[in-house]
Write a protein that holds these residues in place. Structure first.
Motif, PDB file in Angstrom:
ATOM      1  N   VAL A 104      60.344  76.291 -27.683  1.00 56.94           N
ATOM      2  CA  VAL A 104      59.285  75.417 -27.176  1.00 56.94           C
ATOM      3  C   VAL A 104      59.158  74.170 -28.051  1.00 56.94           C
ATOM      4  O   VAL A 104      58.968  73.052 -27.543  1.00 56.94           O
ATOM      5  N   THR A 105      59.263  74.358 -29.362  1.00 56.87           N
ATOM      6  CA  THR A 105      59.232  73.205 -30.270  1.00 56.87           C
ATOM      7  C   THR A 105      60.387  72.264 -29.978  1.00 56.87           C
ATOM      8  O   THR A 105      60.220  71.038 -29.953  1.00 56.87           O
ATOM      9  N   TRP A 106      61.571  72.826 -29.763  1.00 56.38           N
ATOM     10  CA  TRP A 106      62.745  72.002 -29.429  1.00 56.38           C
ATOM     11  C   TRP A 106      62.503  71.193 -28.158  1.00 56.38           C
ATOM     12  O   TRP A 106      62.743  69.984 -28.126  1.00 56.38           O
ATOM     13  N   LEU A 107      62.046  71.869 -27.103  1.00 53.35           N
ATOM     14  CA  LEU A 107      61.825  71.171 -25.833  1.00 53.35           C
ATOM     15  C   LEU A 107      60.744  70.103 -25.978  1.00 53.35           C
ATOM     16  O   LEU A 107      60.898  68.986 -25.450  1.00 53.35           O
ATOM     17  N   ALA A 108      59.663  70.418 -26.662  1.00 53.51           N
ATOM     18  CA  ALA A 108      58.579  69.451 -26.815  1.00 53.51           C
ATOM     19  C   ALA A 108      59.042  68.217 -27.585  1.00 53.51           C
ATOM     20  O   ALA A 108      58.763  67.077 -27.192  1.00 53.51           O
ATOM     21  N   ASN A 113      60.746  62.597 -27.661  1.00 53.16           N
ATOM     22  CA  ASN A 113      61.755  61.609 -28.048  1.00 53.16           C
ATOM     23  C   ASN A 113      62.253  60.824 -26.839  1.00 53.16           C
ATOM     24  O   ASN A 113      62.406  59.603 -26.895  1.00 53.16           O
ATOM     25  N   GLY A 114      62.528  61.526 -25.735  1.00 52.98           N
ATOM     26  CA  GLY A 114      62.858  60.887 -24.471  1.00 52.98           C
ATOM     27  C   GLY A 114      64.320  60.600 -24.221  1.00 52.98           C
ATOM     28  O   GLY A 114      64.704  60.351 -23.073  1.00 52.98           O
ATOM     29  N   SER A 115      65.173  60.621 -25.248  1.00 46.72           N
ATOM     30  CA  SER A 115      66.570  60.212 -25.066  1.00 46.72           C
ATOM     31  C   SER A 115      67.313  61.130 -24.104  1.00 46.72           C
ATOM     32  O   SER A 115      68.080  60.666 -23.255  1.00 46.72           O
ATOM     33  N   TYR A 116      67.107  62.443 -24.231  1.00 49.54           N
ATOM     34  CA  TYR A 116      67.828  63.385 -23.377  1.00 49.54           C
ATOM     35  C   TYR A 116      67.393  63.237 -21.918  1.00 49.54           C
ATOM     36  O   TYR A 116      68.213  63.264 -20.996  1.00 49.54           O
ATOM     37  N   TYR A 117      66.100  63.101 -21.711  1.00 46.16           N
ATOM     38  CA  TYR A 117      65.572  62.964 -20.346  1.00 46.16           C
ATOM     39  C   TYR A 117      66.065  61.668 -19.711  1.00 46.16           C
ATOM     40  O   TYR A 117      66.447  61.651 -18.531  1.00 46.16           O
ATOM     41  N   ALA A 176      55.567  64.748 -20.115  1.00 42.26           N
ATOM     42  CA  ALA A 176      55.991  66.136 -19.925  1.00 42.26           C
ATOM     43  C   ALA A 176      55.973  66.898 -21.244  1.00 42.26           C
ATOM     44  O   ALA A 176      55.580  68.079 -21.291  1.00 42.26           O
ATOM     45  N   GLY A 177      56.387  66.247 -22.320  1.00 43.66           N
ATOM     46  CA  GLY A 177      56.367  66.895 -23.628  1.00 43.66           C
ATOM     47  C   GLY A 177      54.968  67.260 -24.073  1.00 43.66           C
ATOM     48  O   GLY A 177      54.718  68.380 -24.547  1.00 43.66           O
ATOM     49  N   TRP A 178      54.027  66.317 -23.935  1.00 43.67           N
ATOM     50  CA  TRP A 178      52.645  66.609 -24.339  1.00 43.67           C
ATOM     51  C   TRP A 178      51.991  67.636 -23.423  1.00 43.67           C
ATOM     52  O   TRP A 178      51.178  68.454 -23.871  1.00 43.67           O
ATOM     53  N   LEU A 179      52.336  67.620 -22.126  1.00 40.87           N
ATOM     54  CA  LEU A 179      51.813  68.646 -21.227  1.00 40.87           C
ATOM     55  C   LEU A 179      52.333  70.025 -21.610  1.00 40.87           C
ATOM     56  O   LEU A 179      51.584  71.020 -21.555  1.00 40.87           O
ATOM     57  N   LEU A 180      53.605  70.092 -22.010  1.00 41.16           N
ATOM     58  CA  LEU A 180      54.163  71.364 -22.460  1.00 41.16           C
ATOM     59  C   LEU A 180      53.416  71.875 -23.684  1.00 41.16           C
ATOM     60  O   LEU A 180      53.067  73.066 -23.765  1.00 41.16           O
ATOM     61  N   ILE A 181      53.154  70.987 -24.632  1.00 38.35           N
ATOM     62  CA  ILE A 181      52.412  71.391 -25.836  1.00 38.35           C
ATOM     63  C   ILE A 181      51.013  71.866 -25.466  1.00 38.35           C
ATOM     64  O   ILE A 181      50.526  72.889 -25.976  1.00 38.35           O
TER      65      ILE A 181
END
Length: 302
Positions: A104-108, A113-117, A176-181
């Motif tokens: 979860v930390t990795w995904l968040a 960061n946004g580069s992968y997305y 999406a990252g902050w929603l996941l957190i």
């Protein structure tokens, strides 16, 4: 407990550092139609999956659950069986919660960061909103959009549209990252609240129980270390005639060639009878053989 919180924090910090190094040294978007999505999702999902598996593997509760014997359930009454099922579900949830910390930390972190997305979904952006490449085919438009993560490949006339698209995708990824957190934090909080509500123990009783379990495990580990060392010492003494650290050794035993061969090689845990096992070849030799043979007397004066 505090130890679990500290361990989870360390795992999260190490995951963040590893993600930053991983992105800096290995990530390079191909900027090609059809490859961006696979590449971006692979960098998002595969490390998270590996971290999840590692999280399960490094948890002692996982192996305690896997190596437990199912025969105990067969003799239980229906009420006890139901209780054990609840315990099994609770342990599985606990193990999964610990294992999810790193992925979860990795995904968040990667989403923030946004580069992968950006690399993964750039070719699917509705670019006509920005007035870019209005008179080209859909295939050509996808090819142009696929180059947006690589600024040096974008034509000068599309630089502004490219910047707007990158900003849009970075915004989506970070949201999406902050929603996941937020979802994870709320889920963890509600889980602790529900566990506390349904716990049969009071707050202080729970703290006492937690302390007892921790101390029992520490004492058990210490006893295991000492017991196994003393048991192994008996077998080593039988083979060599003394044990390391002994003072005033009077004589030592000289093992025969057949005995050396008997304790050498590879060995698995071997079942002797219904209740006992041979732990090693030396253990097997010590149980079966008499400690006869040649002894060499040691002079006390050097």
């Amino acid at each position: 407990g505090k130890e679990v919180v500290i361990a989870n924090a360390i795992i999260a910090i190490l995951t963040i550092g590893g993600q930053q190094l991983f992105s800096f040294f290995t990530f390079s978007c191909p900027c090609h139609v059809g490859q961006n999505l696979i590449y971006g999702l692979a960098f998002l999902g595969v490390p998270a999956l590996i971290l999840l598996i590692v999280g399960y593997a490094l948890n002692n509760q996982t192996w305690r659950l896997v190596m437990g014997k199912s025969s105990h359930f067969e003799r239980e009454t229906s009420s006890n069986w139901l209780l054990k099922c609840k315990l099994l579900c609770f342990v599985l949830c606990s193990i999964t919660g610990r294992a999810l910390v790193a992925p979860v930390t990795w995904l968040a972190v990667t989403l923030i960061n946004g580069s992968y997305y950006i690399c993964a979904v750039s070719e699917y952006v509705p670019v006509h909103y920005y007035g870019a490449a209005p008179n080209v085919s859909a295939a050509e438009r996808s090819r142009i959009l696929a180059t947006f993560p690589c600024g040096q490949l974008v034509p000068p006339e599309l630089a502004r549209a490219r910047d707007e698209v990158i900003l849009l995708l970075r915004y989506q990824s970070q949201v999406a990252g902050w929603l996941l957190i937020a979802v994870v934090v709320i889920t963890v909080f509600l889980s602790y609240c529900l566990a506390s509500c349904f716990s049969p123990l009071s707050f202080l009783h729970f703290r006492y129980w937690n302390s007892y379990v921790h101390n029992e495990q520490e004492l058990f580990d210490e006893a295991t270390e000492q017991h196994s060392r003393l048991y192994a010492m008996q077998n080593v003494r039988k083979f060599f005639g003394f044990v390391p650290g002994s003072e005033n050794v009077k004589e030592i035993r000289i093992p025969s060639l057949r005995e050396w061969q008997a304790i050498s090689g590879l060995a698995f845990l071997k079942r002797v009878d219904k209740e006992h096992y041979d732990y090693s070849l030396l253990h097997d030799w010590a149980l079966k053989e008499r400690a006869s043979g040649k002894y060499l007397r040691i002079d006390e004066d050097p």
